[in-house]
Design a protein around this motif. Structure first.
Motif, mmCIF file in Angstrom:
data_model
loop_
_atom_site.group_PDB
_atom_site.id
_atom_site.type_symbol
_atom_site.label_atom_id
_atom_site.label_comp_id
_atom_site.label_asym_id
_atom_site.label_seq_id
_atom_site.Cartn_x
_atom_site.Cartn_y
_atom_site.Cartn_z
ATOM 1 N N GLY A 1 3.803 -2.198 -12.705
ATOM 2 C CA GLY A 1 4.808 -3.186 -13.073
ATOM 3 C C GLY A 1 4.974 -4.304 -12.073
ATOM 4 N N MET A 2 4.012 -4.477 -11.163
ATOM 5 C CA MET A 2 4.079 -5.569 -10.198
ATOM 6 C C MET A 2 3.529 -6.855 -10.825
ATOM 7 N N SER A 3 3.871 -7.981 -10.229
ATOM 8 C CA SER A 3 3.416 -9.262 -10.758
ATOM 9 C C SER A 3 1.967 -9.508 -10.372
ATOM 10 N N GLU A 4 1.344 -10.431 -11.074
ATOM 11 C CA GLU A 4 -0.039 -10.785 -10.767
ATOM 12 C C GLU A 4 -0.166 -11.351 -9.358
ATOM 13 N N GLY A 5 0.873 -12.046 -8.909
ATOM 14 C CA GLY A 5 0.851 -12.607 -7.562
ATOM 15 C C GLY A 5 0.876 -11.562 -6.468
ATOM 16 N N ALA A 6 1.239 -10.326 -6.811
ATOM 17 C CA ALA A 6 1.271 -9.262 -5.807
ATOM 18 C C ALA A 6 -0.087 -8.621 -5.597
ATOM 19 N N VAL A 7 -1.047 -8.879 -6.474
ATOM 20 C CA VAL A 7 -2.363 -8.227 -6.378
ATOM 21 C C VAL A 7 -3.050 -8.499 -5.038
ATOM 22 N N PRO A 8 -3.080 -9.757 -4.535
ATOM 23 C CA PRO A 8 -3.720 -9.965 -3.227
ATOM 24 C C PRO A 8 -3.096 -9.131 -2.117
ATOM 25 N N TRP A 9 -1.775 -8.960 -2.157
ATOM 26 C CA TRP A 9 -1.112 -8.168 -1.124
ATOM 27 C C TRP A 9 -1.464 -6.688 -1.251
ATOM 28 N N VAL A 10 -1.589 -6.230 -2.480
ATOM 29 C CA VAL A 10 -1.994 -4.838 -2.694
ATOM 30 C C VAL A 10 -3.411 -4.617 -2.162
ATOM 31 N N LEU A 11 -4.291 -5.579 -2.415
ATOM 32 C CA LEU A 11 -5.656 -5.474 -1.898
ATOM 33 C C LEU A 11 -5.663 -5.490 -0.379
ATOM 34 N N ALA A 12 -4.755 -6.267 0.214
ATOM 35 C CA ALA A 12 -4.671 -6.307 1.676
ATOM 36 C C ALA A 12 -4.216 -4.954 2.228
ATOM 37 N N VAL A 13 -3.264 -4.319 1.544
ATOM 38 C CA VAL A 13 -2.807 -2.983 1.964
ATOM 39 C C VAL A 13 -3.975 -2.002 1.935
ATOM 40 N N MET A 14 -4.751 -2.054 0.878
ATOM 41 C CA MET A 14 -5.905 -1.175 0.784
ATOM 42 C C MET A 14 -6.935 -1.508 1.861
ATOM 43 N N GLY A 15 -7.090 -2.810 2.158
ATOM 44 C CA GLY A 15 -8.008 -3.222 3.215
ATOM 45 C C GLY A 15 -7.586 -2.721 4.584
ATOM 46 N N VAL A 16 -6.276 -2.728 4.842
ATOM 47 C CA VAL A 16 -5.775 -2.180 6.106
ATOM 48 C C VAL A 16 -6.089 -0.686 6.176
ATOM 49 N N GLY A 17 -5.924 -0.001 5.052
ATOM 50 C CA GLY A 17 -6.275 1.414 5.010
ATOM 51 C C GLY A 17 -7.740 1.634 5.332
ATOM 52 N N MET A 18 -8.599 0.768 4.815
ATOM 53 C CA MET A 18 -10.028 0.880 5.102
ATOM 54 C C MET A 18 -10.316 0.651 6.586
ATOM 55 N N THR A 19 -9.585 -0.282 7.183
ATOM 56 C CA THR A 19 -9.760 -0.531 8.611
ATOM 57 C C THR A 19 -9.369 0.697 9.426
#
Length: 406
Positions: A244-262
């Motif tokens: 239920g998040m907005s489309e504009g939140a997708v980049p931030w979600v990807l960044a969270v996942m990227g931090v996890g990968m780091t």
């Protein structure tokens, strides 16, 4: 009181600049590979196709990596490593610009396939060149520096390109990635030196493939790592339609996942130094647990973010250990062995995207890919456990953690 003279700032060496150029190439490749997943709703809507059909572009890229990594590495066995890197990055840049001009999903799929062809060969050859530039005893460090580009891409490049795609169109995002590829090409031309004659041949490269344990590890990674991509491919529509998040939140979600990968890269490196096989098994188990967590909590913002962050961590621990194991088991063909790592992981990319799309198209919803990914992960784990022997392959003394996965 006499003040001690200040020490001059350390100067970057030619080897440092060469490794930076290789890392920039890795950043470029990592950005376009994963940005496609973040922009999937945009080019799907623009080209008039469903999300599962748009996911074929992700699958096509991964298939290109699987085909191109061994094929190009073997075919160019006698070519200068520097010249080969330039050709590979040049082809990658052109393919991304062509993707931006795609008039239909069929043309986009073709463009993504062409973009995937140089991917594995670039990392395979780049790993060997980086190790040569860095000098004896610094092989792991050199490869890790190069692969840092992939990790940074998941934290910075992918969210930014996704944001550009949402605001100005996915075509502009691909064009900008092409410009970034041009910058990487310039850096490679300027800073990567020739390293003398190439002591390899097509016969030697092909002969190095006669290694059963390496192929077992290859198959385990090609299947088991699909769990990550079954979720990652469709993360944008899942976040908007399930969480239920907005489309504009997708980049931030990807960044969270990227931090996890780091985080996973840092943790996985230390764990793999202690036990490669143990880290592979632990990576499979924790990735399976992360997929279950995401499937059960995707309906809430906190649960979805926690699940994706942990999936980023555990998948990178697994990917790092699988890469190290594949390189340890590969014979005397550094470039080909490293390239095959990327073939295995991108075969998983293709399989994860394909099976995730199947369950969505069948009407099971956007959470279903997480359960499909769990099945793929457990199959990979089973292959590793069945094939493990008391006299497993020993880690090479020079083999170190090799960074983020693609």
């Amino acid at each position: 009181m006499t003040l001690a003279p200040s020490r001059p700032a350390p100067r970057l060496t030619p080897a440092s600049w060469a490794l930076f150029a290789l890392a920039l190439g890795g950043f470029t490749i990592g950005t376009t590979e994963f940005a496609t997943m973040g922009m999937l709703p945009q080019f799907g809507a623009d080209l008039g196709v469903s999300d599962p059909t748009a996911g074929h572009a992700v699958t096509a890229y991964a298939v290109g990596v699987v085909v191109g990594a061994p094929l190009l590495t073997v075919a160019a066995a006698r070519m200068s490593r520097r010249r080969l890197l330039l050709w590979l990055m040049g082809a990658y840049t052109v393919a991304n610009v062509l993707s931006a001009a795609a008039p239909s999903i069929e043309w986009l799929v073709a463009g993504r396939f062409l973009a995937g062809l140089p991917h594995g060969a670039f990392f395979g050859v780049g790993a060997a060149v980086g190790a040569s530039v860095a000098g004896p005893g610094r092989r792991g460090h050199a490869v890790a520096v190069m692969m840092t580009g992939l990790t940074v891409a998941n934290v910075v490049g992918v969210p930014l390109s996704t944001a550009v795609g949402q605001a100005f169109g996915w075509r502009l995002a691909f064009v900008l990635i092409g410009v970034l590829g041009g910058a990487a090409l310039l850096g490679l031309w300027r800073f990567v030196p020739e390293r003398g004659p190439v002591e390899s041949s097509v016969r030697n490269e092909l002969g190095a493939l006669a290694n059963g344990p390496m192929w077992v590890a290859f198959v385990a990674g090609a299947i088991g790592f699909g769990g990550l991509f079954a979720v990652y491919t469709y993360v944008a529509p899942t976040i908007t339609q399930v969480t239920g998040m907005s489309e504009g939140a997708v980049p931030w979600v990807l960044a969270v996942m990227g931090v996890g990968m780091t985080v996973g890269t840092l943790v996985g490196g230390r764990l793999a130094d202690r036990s490669v096989l143990g880290t592979v098994v632990g990576g499979f188990l924790t990735t399976a647990a992360s997929l279950v967590l995401f499937a059960l909590t995707a309906g809430s913002v906190a649960g979805a973010l926690a699940g994706l962050f942990l999936l980023g961590v555990t998948s990178q621990v697994l990917g790092l250990a699988m890469q190290t194991r594949l390189m340890d088991l590969s014979p005397r063909a550094e470039s080909l062995g490293a390239a095959l790592c990327h073939s295995a992981l991108n075969l998983a990319n293709a399989g994860g995207a394909f099976f995730g799309g199947l369950v969505i198209a069948a009407g099971y919803g956007y959470v279903a890919p997480a359960w499909t990914g769990l099945a793929l992960t457990l199959v990979g784990l089973a292959i590793v456990l069945v094939s493990a022997r008391p006299r497993g392959a020993r880690r090479s003394r020079n083999a170190g953690p090799v960074g983020a996965v693609a």
